[in-house]
Design an enzyme around this catalytic site. Structure first.
Site, PDB file in Angstrom:
ATOM      1  N   GLY B 131       0.821  -1.199   0.000  1.00 24.52           N
ATOM      2  CA  GLY B 131       0.000   0.000   0.000  1.00 24.52           C
ATOM      3  C   GLY B 131       0.858   1.254   0.000  1.00 24.52           C
ATOM      4  N   GLU B 249      14.608  -6.648  -4.558  1.00 28.26           N
ATOM      5  CA  GLU B 249      14.043  -7.163  -5.794  1.00 28.26           C
ATOM      6  C   GLU B 249      15.202  -7.539  -6.696  1.00 28.26           C
ATOM      7  OE1 GLU B 249      12.396  -8.484  -7.571  1.00 28.26           O
ATOM      8  OE2 GLU B 249      10.648  -7.543  -8.410  1.00 28.26           O
TER       9      GLU B 249
HETATM   10  C1  LIG Z   1      -0.664  -2.519 -13.068  1.00 29.72           C
HETATM   11  C2  LIG Z   1      -0.321  -1.631 -11.920  1.00 29.72           C
HETATM   12  C3  LIG Z   1      -0.120  -2.183 -10.674  1.00 29.72           C
HETATM   13  C4  LIG Z   1       0.146  -1.356  -9.581  1.00 29.72           C
HETATM   14  N1  LIG Z   1       0.320  -1.926  -8.343  1.00 29.72           N
HETATM   15  C5  LIG Z   1       0.523  -1.121  -7.272  1.00 29.72           C
HETATM   16  C6  LIG Z   1       0.612  -1.663  -5.957  1.00 29.72           C
HETATM   17  O1  LIG Z   1       0.498  -2.874  -5.771  1.00 29.72           O
HETATM   18  N2  LIG Z   1       0.790  -0.840  -4.919  1.00 29.72           N
HETATM   19  C7  LIG Z   1       0.934   0.511  -5.091  1.00 29.72           C
HETATM   20  O2  LIG Z   1       1.105   1.201  -4.112  1.00 29.72           O
HETATM   21  N3  LIG Z   1       0.857   1.077  -6.314  1.00 29.72           N
HETATM   22  C8  LIG Z   1       0.651   0.284  -7.404  1.00 29.72           C
HETATM   23  N4  LIG Z   1       0.555   0.844  -8.657  1.00 29.72           N
HETATM   24  C9  LIG Z   1       0.636   2.293  -8.791  1.00 29.72           C
HETATM   25  C10 LIG Z   1       1.896   2.785  -9.473  1.00 29.72           C
HETATM   26  O3  LIG Z   1       2.999   2.638  -8.637  1.00 29.72           O
HETATM   27  C11 LIG Z   1       1.656   4.251  -9.869  1.00 29.72           C
HETATM   28  O4  LIG Z   1       0.610   4.263 -10.802  1.00 29.72           O
HETATM   29  C12 LIG Z   1       2.866   4.908 -10.462  1.00 29.72           C
HETATM   30  O5  LIG Z   1       3.885   5.043  -9.520  1.00 29.72           O
HETATM   31  C13 LIG Z   1       2.522   6.279 -11.079  1.00 29.72           C
HETATM   32  O6  LIG Z   1       1.790   7.083 -10.221  1.00 29.72           O
HETATM   33  P1  LIG Z   1       0.440   7.789 -10.725  1.00 29.72           P
HETATM   34  O7  LIG Z   1      -0.415   6.713 -11.276  1.00 29.72           O
HETATM   35  O8  LIG Z   1      -0.075   8.582  -9.613  1.00 29.72           O
HETATM   36  O9  LIG Z   1       0.875   8.696 -11.907  1.00 29.72           O
HETATM   37  P2  LIG Z   1       1.532  10.148 -11.774  1.00 29.72           P
HETATM   38  O10 LIG Z   1       2.659  10.096 -10.835  1.00 29.72           O
HETATM   39  O11 LIG Z   1       0.473  11.150 -11.543  1.00 29.72           O
HETATM   40  O12 LIG Z   1       2.086  10.341 -13.228  1.00 29.72           O
HETATM   41  C14 LIG Z   1       1.323  10.836 -14.336  1.00 29.72           C
HETATM   42  C15 LIG Z   1       2.282  11.111 -15.473  1.00 29.72           C
HETATM   43  O13 LIG Z   1       3.227  12.101 -15.068  1.00 29.72           O
HETATM   44  C16 LIG Z   1       4.534  11.637 -15.228  1.00 29.72           C
HETATM   45  N5  LIG Z   1       5.430  12.143 -14.189  1.00 29.72           N
HETATM   46  C17 LIG Z   1       5.250  12.139 -12.853  1.00 29.72           C
HETATM   47  N6  LIG Z   1       6.328  12.612 -12.224  1.00 29.72           N
HETATM   48  C18 LIG Z   1       7.232  12.914 -13.177  1.00 29.72           C
HETATM   49  C19 LIG Z   1       8.538  13.447 -13.167  1.00 29.72           C
HETATM   50  N7  LIG Z   1       9.195  13.728 -12.037  1.00 29.72           N
HETATM   51  N8  LIG Z   1       9.159  13.619 -14.348  1.00 29.72           N
HETATM   52  C20 LIG Z   1       8.529  13.307 -15.518  1.00 29.72           C
HETATM   53  N9  LIG Z   1       7.303  12.825 -15.592  1.00 29.72           N
HETATM   54  C21 LIG Z   1       6.654  12.616 -14.429  1.00 29.72           C
HETATM   55  C22 LIG Z   1       4.407  10.127 -15.136  1.00 29.72           C
HETATM   56  O14 LIG Z   1       5.503   9.471 -15.749  1.00 29.72           O
HETATM   57  C23 LIG Z   1       3.103   9.874 -15.846  1.00 29.72           C
HETATM   58  O15 LIG Z   1       3.322   9.836 -17.214  1.00 29.72           O
HETATM   59  C24 LIG Z   1       0.270   0.038  -9.755  1.00 29.72           C
HETATM   60  C25 LIG Z   1       0.074   0.590 -11.021  1.00 29.72           C
HETATM   61  C26 LIG Z   1      -0.213  -0.233 -12.109  1.00 29.72           C
HETATM   62  C27 LIG Z   1      -0.416   0.388 -13.440  1.00 29.72           C
END
Ligand SMILES: Cc1cc2nc3c(=O)[nH]c(=O)nc-3n(C[C@H](O)[C@H](O)[C@H](O)COP(=O)(O)OP(=O)(O)OC[C@H]3O[C@@H](n4cnc5c(N)ncnc54)[C@H](O)[C@@H]3O)c2cc1C
Lengths: 377, 398
Positions: B131, B249
Site C-alpha cells: 500500500g 528485488e
Molecule cells: C498494473 C499496476 C499495478 C500497480 N500496483 C501497485 C501496488 O500494488 N501498490 C501501489 O502502491 N501502487 C501500485 N501501482 C501504482 C503505481 O505505482 C503508480 O501508478 C505509479 O507510480 C505512477 O503514479 P500515478 O499513477 O499517480 O501517476 P503520476 O505520478 O500522476 O504520473 C502521471 C504522469 O506524469 C509523469 N510524471 C510524474 N512525475 C514525473 C517526473 N518527475 N518527471 C517526468 N514525468 C513525471 C508520469 O511518468 C506519468 O506519465 C500500480 C500501477 C499499475 C499500473
C-alpha cells in the site's frame, strides 16, 4: 556465466586509447579531410607495433592466433575517434577469408605481411547503380586467349590510395543467379585505374576503380571459382561483428559528448541537462548504446563458435548498431544546438560516418532478411 | 566470456525440472492451464500451488536456509525463472511476500516479526499486498496523506490507498503511512506498518482495469488498527525501509525478460501460422523484417541483462545501470504485443472466442499499458538513469 571482456582485453583497450588520445582523437580523421594521411599512417604503424594487426592471424604466419573478441577493444577505440583506414577491411574481412579459403602460397604471401602491418587490404565490391547481391555484380572475369582478363567498374572502394592490395568481387559465371562470383586479391600497381570520389563523409576516403582488360593470374583467385559470394559470407560475418564494435565505440563517444555538454551548457538559469526533453533524449541514447554494446560483444564471441544463432547474432548486432548510430549522432547535434551544426565541433563527423556505414555493404532490410533466413523462419 | 552453466547449476536445473514434472497441477504440462474465474476459487488454487512449492522447498529459493530458503545464488535464481517461464508455471500469488516483504523482514525485521510472518509467507497462508500509492501520491510518494496516530497502546490509521495489486486477496498490507509532518523534508515522518487487511476498519474495492481484469484495488482505512509490533524498522524511518525493500528485488526483471523472450518466440510462430489471402504472414517482407528488428531488440535486452548480472555477481551488488533493464523490458513488451495485434489486420481487434489466433495476444496488448506505469513510470525511470547513471543534474523540486 560471465558476460564481460577479460581484464587483459580491458587493459589492452587502455593502451590503444592512450595512443589515440596522443594523436588527438578525431584529429587524425580531420586531417584526412585535408588529404593529409601522415598521422593516420603513424597510427597504423603504432597499431601494428602494438600487435593489433596480428591478433587473429595464426602463429605460423607470425600472428598471435587470438579470436575476434580480442579485436573488440581495438575496434571500439578506433570507433571512438573515428579512425579511418583499412583495419577492418584487412583484419576482419580479408584475414578470415584468407585463413579459410586461400592456398598455402597465398597465405604465405599475405598473412605475415598483414601481421607485421606492411600490407593493408581494401575491398572492391560495390558497383554503380547495383545493390550488394550476386545480381549486382557485373564486373567480369573472363578467360581470353588462355588468360584471365578483368573488366568493369567498382565504386566506393575505401581508402584505395592507402591500400596495398584489393579484395575484388567479380562475376565468373553469367548463368548462376545465386552465386557465380569469385574473389580476387590484386596487389596495387600503377596499372590500376583509381579515381578518388568525393563523399559527404570526407574523413573516410572512397574511390572508383575501372578495370579494362586487366590480366589476372590463377594465383590471384582466392578460393573456389564461382563460389565467391558464398565464401564472402564467412568474411562478412567477421566484418560485421567488427563493424558493430567500431560503431559501439563511436556511439559511446557521442553519448559522452552529449552528456558532458548538457552538464555545462546553461540556459534559462540552469544546465540544459536538467530539462527532461534533453535528459530523456540522452538517456535514450545511452540505452541504445548499451543494447548495441551487448549485441556486439555477443556477436564477436559467437562468431568464433558454432552456436545456432551465430549468423543471426552478428547480423542483428550490425543492423541494430548502424540504425542506432544514426539516431544517437543526430540527437547529439540537436542537443548541442547551433554549435552542433558547425564544422568546428565533432558532432557532424559522427552523423556522416553513421550514414556511410548504414548504407555500406547492404542496407538494414538486407541484413534483416539475413537474420530471417539464418533462423529458418 | 562464458555462457555455460556449471555442473552444480545444471544439477539444480535438473532437480527443479523433475520436481515440476511431478508437482505441477494435473494436466498443466499438457496444456490444461485454465485458472478459475471465481475469485475465491482462483485464490484457493493459487494458494494451494504456493503451498506445494513450499513443501518442495521451492517457494523462496533466495532466502537463507534457516528461514526456509535455499541460499540460492543469483545464477540459480535465473535458472529458476527460466524453468518457471518454460513450463508457464501458475502465477505466484504471494509474489510480494516472497520477493519483497520476506527479504526485508529477514534483513531488518525483529526476531518476533520473523517468527510471526516468514513461514506464513512461504506457505501462502498469508498473502501480501503493497500500500504505497494514493490518489494524491503516485510517482511522488512523499505526497502520501494516509495518517497513523498513536491511540493508547495502539495505532489508528485513516486514509486511502489506490492501485493496490492483490489487495482483494491479501491478508496483510505493507503500508506506507504518515506519522509526522515535515514540509521541508517530506521523506521524513513516514512509517511502515504491517496491517491486517481482514478487520472492520479496512474496505477493499476492486478497480476494473482497461483490460477487463480487476487485479488492483482501492483500499479505504477508517480507524484501522495496528500495534507497535506491526511497525517495520523505526517510527518515522519508513523511507529507508522502502529503499531496503526495493533493493531486495534481485531478479524480477530477469523473469520478465524470459517471459518477453517466450512471447517473442510465440510471435514468430504466430507470423508463421497466421495466413492472409492464404499466405503466411512471415512471407510478407514488411512483417518479417520487423520481426528481425524485434529479434535484435529482444536479444539485446536479454544480453544487456546478463552483462549487468555479471557486474552484480562480481561486485556483490547491482549498479545503477540495472535501472536500464526495467525500462527496456517494459517498453519492449508493449511494442511487441502491439505488433502481434497489428499483424492480424482487421481481425486483430477480435476478442476471446472471436479472436482468430490465440486470444492471449489481445489481452497481452491491453495489459501491456500498465507495465510502463506500475513499479515506477518510464519517465521516472529515465530520470533515474539520467541522474544516477549519466550524472545529469537533478530535476527541480527533488
Ligand atoms: C498494473 C499496476 C499495478 C500497480 N500496483 C501497485 C501496488 O500494488 N501498490 C501501489 O502502491 N501502487 C501500485 N501501482 C501504482 C503505481 O505505482 C503508480 O501508478 C505509479 O507510480 C505512477 O503514479 P500515478 O499513477 O499517480 O501517476 P503520476 O505520478 O500522476 O504520473 C502521471 C504522469 O506524469 C509523469 N510524471 C510524474 N512525475 C514525473 C517526473 N518527475 N518527471 C517526468 N514525468 C513525471 C508520469 O511518468 C506519468 O506519465 C500500480 C500501477 C499499475 C499500473
Amino acid at each position: 556465466m560471465d558476460f564481460s571482456l577479460t581484464e587483459e582485453q580491458e587493459m589492452f583497450r587502455g593502451h590503444i586509447r592512450k595512443m589515440l588520445d596522443k594523436f588527438g582523437g578525431t584529429q587524425v580523421a580531420r586531417e584526412m579531410i585535408d588529404q593529409n594521411p601522415q598521422n593516420l599512417k603513424k597510427v597504423y604503424k603504432t597499431l601494428a607495433e602494438l600487435g593489433c594487426s596480428g591478433i587473429n592471424i595464426p602463429e605460423e604466419y607470425d600472428g598471435m592466433d587470438l579470436e575476434a573478441l580480442d579485436l573488440v577493444p581495438t575496434f571500439e577505440e578506433m570507433g571512438r575517434s573515428l579512425v579511418p583506414g583499412l583495419f577492418m577491411e584487412t583484419s576482419a574481412l580479408a584475414v578470415p577469408i584468407l585463413k579459410k579459403y586461400a592456398t598455402e602460397e597465398q597465405k604465405q604471401q599475405y598473412l605475415p605481411a598483414i601481421a607485421s602491418g606492411e600490407k593493408w587490404i581494401s575491398f572492391a565490391a560495390l558497383e554503380p547503380f547495383n545493390d550488394f547481391s550476386p545480381a549486382g555484380i557485373h564486373c567480369t572475369l573472363q578467360q581470353k586467349d588462355g588468360q584471365y582478363v578483368l573488366n568493369g567498374t567498382k565504386t566506393l572502394v575505401p581508402e584505395a590510395e592507402l591500400a596495398d592490395a584489393f579484395l575484388v568481387l567479380v562475376r565468373t559465371n553469367q548463368e548462376d543467379q545465386e552465386d557465380g562470383l569469385s574473389l580476387l586479391l590484386i596487389d596495387k600497381t600503377d596499372a590500376l585505374n583509381i579515381e578518388k570520389q568525393s563523399s559527404f563523409d570526407e574523413s573516410k576516403h572512397v574511390a572508383k576503380m575501372e578495370f579494362e582488360n586487366l590480366v589476372i593470374t590463377q594465383e590471384q583467385i582466392i578460393g573456389e571459382v564461382d563460389k565467391g559470394w558464398t565464401q564472402l559470407q564467412e568474411g562478412l560475418l567477421y566484418f560485421n561483428a567488427a563493424l558493430s564494435s567500431y560503431i559501439v565505440g563511436a556511439m559511446e563517444q557521442v553519448v559522452h559528448m552529449a552528456t558532458e555538454y548538457a552538464k555545462i551548457r546553461e540556459q534559462f538559469g540552469q544546465a540544459i541537462g536538467r530539462f527532461q526533453a534533453i535528459k530523456h533524449s540522452i538517456v535514450n541514447m545511452k540505452v541504445n548504446l548499451e543494447i548495441a554494446r551487448s549485441l556486439s560483444h555477443y556477436a564477436n564471441w559467437v562468431v568464433d563458435t558454432e552456436e545456432f544463432d551465430r549468423e543471426a547474432a552478428v547480423y542483428s548486432a550490425r543492423t541494430y548498431a548502424t540504425e542506432k548510430f544514426i539516431e544517437v549522432s543526430a540527437h547529439n547535434i540537436q542537443i548541442h544546438g547551433g554549435i552542433g551544426f558547425t564544422e568546428e565541433i565533432d558532432c557532424h563527423l559522427y552523423v556522416k560516418r553513421a550514414r556511410y556505414y548504414d548504407q555500406y555493404l547492404g542496407s538494414t532490410p538486407f541484413y534483416q532478411e539475413k537474420v530471417v533466413a539464418s533462423l529458418g523462419w | 566470456m562464458d555462457f555455460s552453466f556449471t555442473k552444480k547449476e545444471e544439477k539444480f536445473r535438473a532437480e527443479l525440472r523433475t520436481w515440476l514434472e511431478t508437482n505441477l497441477p494435473e494436466g498443466w504440462l499438457e496444456g490444461k492451464r485454465d485458472l478459475p474465474e471465481d475469485l475465491d476459487e482462483y485464490s484457493r488454487v493459487l494458494r494451494a500451488w504456493q503451498n506445494t512449492l513450499y513443501e518442495g522447498g521451492w517457494a523462496a529459493i533466495a532466502w537463507p536456509k534457516e528461514y526456509g530458503g535455499r541460499d540460492a545464488s543469483l545464477m540459480e535464481e535465473i535458472i529458476y525463472h527460466q524453468e518457471m517461464v518454460r513450463v508457464k508455471a501458475p502465477p505466484l500469488i504471494n509474489y510480494i511476500g516472497i520477493h519483497m516483504v520476506g527479504p526485508t523482514l529477514i534483513d531488518i525485521g525483529t526476531d518476533e516479526q520473523k517468527e510471526r510472518y516468514l513461514k506464513n509467507i512461504l506457505t501462502g497462508e498469508e498473502i501480501w499486498c503493497q500500500g504505497y500509492s494514493e490518489p494524491g501520491a503516485g510517482s511522488d510518494l512523499t505526497g502520501l496523506k494516509t495518517r497513523a496516530v498513536k491511540d493508547g497502546d495502539r495505532w489508528l490509521i485513516n486514509g486511502q490507498k489506490v492501485w493496490t495489486s492483490f489487495g482483494h486477496v491479501a491478508d496483510k498490507c505493507f503500508l506506507l503511512t504518515r506519522t509526522s509532518t515535515h514540509p521541508e523534508k517530506k521523506h521524513r515522518g513516514i512509517t511502515v506498518f504491517m496491517m491486517d487487511m481482514d478487520q472492520p476498519g479496512v474496505e477493499t474495492l476492486p478497480i476494473v482495469q482497461m483490460d477487463g481484469q480487476s487485479e488492483f484495488n482501492e483500499v479505504y482505512m477508517t480507524d484501522a488498527v495496528a500495534t507497535d509490533a506491526d511497525i517495520v524498522g523505526q517510527v518515522d524511518s519508513g523511507w529507508h525501509v522502502l529503499i531496503a525493500l526495493m533493493l531486495h528485488e534481485r531478479t524480477g526483471i530477469g523473469a520478465e525478460l524470459f517471459t518477453l523472450e517466450k512471447q517473442f518466440n510465440d510471435t514468430v510462430e504466430l507470423a508463421q501460422q497466421y495466413k492472409v489471402n492464404g499466405r503466411p504472414l512471415i512471407e510478407n517482407p514488411a512483417v518479417r523484417q520487423k520481426l528481425a528488428n524485434f529479434y535484435a531488440r529482444v536479444r539485446g535486452s536479454l544480453l544487456n541483462y546478463y552483462k549487468n548480472l555479471t557486474t552484480t555477481i562480481k561486485n556483490g551488488q547491482p549498479g545503477a545501470e540495472t535501472s536500464i533493464d526495467k525500462l527496456v523490458v517494459t517498453e519492449l513488451h508493449q511494442a511487441l504485443s502491439a505488433f502481434a495485434v497489428e499483424i492480424q489486420g482487421h481481425q486483430g481487434v477480435l476478442l476471446d472466442k472471436d479472436a482468430v489466433a490465440d486470444p492471449k495476444w489481445q489481452h497481452l496488448f491491453l495489459a501491456s499499458f500498465g507495465q510502463t506505469i506500475g513499479g515506477g513510470t518510464s519517465e521516472v525511470q529515465r530520470n533515474t538513469i539520467g541522474e544516477r547513471v549519466l550524472g545529469l543534474p537533478k530535476d527541480m523540486g527533488r
